[in-house]
Design an enzyme around this catalytic site. Structure first.
Site, PDB file in Angstrom:
ATOM      1  N   TYR A  22     -37.681  26.364  10.099  1.00 27.48           N
ATOM      2  CA  TYR A  22     -36.539  26.641   9.446  1.00 27.48           C
ATOM      3  C   TYR A  22     -36.698  25.883   7.931  1.00 27.48           C
ATOM      4  O   TYR A  22     -37.088  24.774   7.876  1.00 27.48           O
ATOM      5  CB  TYR A  22     -35.375  25.959  10.081  1.00 27.48           C
ATOM      6  N   ASP A  39     -43.062  22.546   3.385  1.00 29.27           N
ATOM      7  CA  ASP A  39     -41.881  21.969   3.634  1.00 29.27           C
ATOM      8  C   ASP A  39     -42.101  20.784   4.247  1.00 29.27           C
ATOM      9  O   ASP A  39     -42.305  20.755   5.703  1.00 29.27           O
ATOM     10  CB  ASP A  39     -41.186  23.188   4.240  1.00 29.27           C
ATOM     11  N   LYS A  48     -34.396  14.263   3.303  1.00 29.03           N
ATOM     12  CA  LYS A  48     -34.338  13.265   4.410  1.00 29.03           C
ATOM     13  C   LYS A  48     -34.502  11.747   4.196  1.00 29.03           C
ATOM     14  O   LYS A  48     -33.805  11.105   3.852  1.00 29.03           O
ATOM     15  CB  LYS A  48     -34.894  13.801   5.677  1.00 29.03           C
TER      16      LYS A  48
END
Length: 428
Positions: free
Chosen positions: A145, A240, A268
């Site tokens: 994702y 990613d 994050k």
């Protein structure tokens, strides 16, 4: 007279004004059933719900809370930054300091652009890759994702080397017709993809350590093949690391594997719980970004001074001596303890960990790709999840999500979790 819990009341109220009662789908507990917990406060390895129940938290805001919730140094930095103003729409020195720190810590970075979310970071990296190569096609992997940008909300096509289909309503077929979806950790497929479309592929985007189909590690052979094929065919390799960056090692998965991508997306942890993300690569590539290049990207709140203060403080804390040794040991202690508890109860189960990330699988061995993950016993996970919730342990409310430990998950906290799991496994 039945008393309705505060969580139930809030969920009922939220559904009247918010789709599904939540602002991000996984929070709705649709995968596991039941009522989501509405959190009122958090500290260290714990958070408390609206009914006052305390949970050992293993999502950590889905990764950012690596130093634990409400760390006093992070709170102090946020409070001090807030007194100077919340947002300026103009440059600050803090943005420079964060860029310098990211460039120093992450092997592939020479320049970065700060943004506000992981989706922004990956979307912008893709645009840059297409702009730099003059090509349209991208390769991603089933189960990875990369945010909710249109060209990335794609599932695999009907056969090998067919282009993907949208996984969300509202995404036109034309937006994903250039996206090729392959199996994670499958070297033969990526070799065939480049053999067929090598001069048309702008980039390959991958989670080097996947966290969105539970925890699945990329094999060294797979990631090296991506690097070699991209180099050979003039495509760009995008890591990613929004989730695994600063989670599996100080320099991210690229430090762990010794493989250098062309572009990296981060998020994050670098925000310390506030919205900061980034993407970057070589100076040559990043010079193609506006305002010096032709690839456009902008963001009013990019590099927000309060968020940057939280992120910079977190980045300093994780560089303390022994931080990653302790973090890795905690995650391994949890994975090993849960595996042993399940074995003693005769439950087909295993767990895996890398750095501060871990995965729980109701299968005999850890999965290597999306299909293997889907073959696990998700119904048994759902029962396990709710029993552990009753025990005061909050794992991700879906069988497809990685978990996270923080520096505040001490041996005592881990052992309390394992003891709870022992009580639960005998009931499954």
């Amino acid at each position: 007279m039945t008393t309705i819990s505060k969580n139930d009341q809030l969920f009922e109220r939220a559904q009247k004004t918010t789709p599904g009662g939540v602002n991000s789908p996984v929070r709705a507990f649709r995968s596991v059933g039941g009522t989501p917990r509405f959190i009122t406060r958090a500290e260290g390895p714990y958070f408390w719900d609206a009914d006052g129940k305390r949970y050992i938290d293993y999502i950590g805001s889905w990764g950012p809370a690596i130093v634990g919730h409400a760390h006093p140094d992070v709170l102090k930095a946020v409070q001090e930054a807030a007194t100077r103003g919340l947002s300026f729409g103009a440059p600050t020195e803090g943005e420079i300091e964060m860029a310098e720190e990211l460039v120093r810590l992450v092997p592939s970075l020479e320049q970065v652009r700060l943004v506000s979310s992981g989706t922004e970071a990956t979307m912008s990296a893709l645009r840059l890759a297409r702009g730099a190569t003059g090509r349209d096609k991208i390769v991603k992997f089933e189960g990875c994702y990369h945010g909710h940008a249109d060209s990335l909300l794609v599932k695999a096509g009907s056969g090998l080397l067919t282009f993907g289909n949208p996984t969300s309503a509202g995404v036109p077929e034309d937006f994903v017709k250039h996206t090729l979806v392959l199996d994670y950790n499958n070297v033969a497929q990526i070799e065939e993809a480049f053999a067929n479309f090598g001069d048309e592929i702008a980039c390959v985007i991958v989670e080097p350590v996947a966290g969105n189909m539970n925890l699945i590690k990329g094999t060294r052979e797979f990631l090296q093949a991506l690097r070699d094929l991209c180099t050979k065919h003039g495509a760009l390799l995008i890591f990613d690391e929004v989730m695994c960056g600063f989670r599996v090692a100080l320099g991210g998965a690229q430090e762990l594997y010794g493989i250098k991508p062309d572009l990296t997306a981060l998020g994050k942890v670098i925000g310390g719980g506030l919205p900061v993300a980034a993407f970057g690569g070589s100076t040559a590539l990043m010079s193609k970004m506006s305002p010096v290049g032709a690839v456009y990207q902008a963001g009013t709140l990019s590099g927000n001074p309060v968020a940057v203060a939280a992120g910079m403080t977190t980045l300093k804390l994780i560089q303390q001596p022994g931080f990653y040794d302790q973090l890795s040991a905690s995650a391994k202690r949890l994975a090993d303890g849960l595996t042993a508890a399940a074995k003693d109860a005769g439950i087909p189960f295993c767990a895996d960990a890398v750095g501060g990330m871990f995965g729980l699988y109701f299968s005999e061995t850890p999965p290597n790709n999306y299909a293997e993950m889907m073959a696990g016993n998700r119904e048994r996970f759902n029962v396990f999840f709710h029993h552990m919730l009753d025990e005061g342990v909050y794992f991700a409310p879906a069988a497809f999500e990685a978990g996270f430990v923080s520096a505040q998950h001490t041996d005592a906290v881990i052992d309390e979790t394992i003891a709870a799991a022992r009580r639960v496994f005998v009931q499954l």
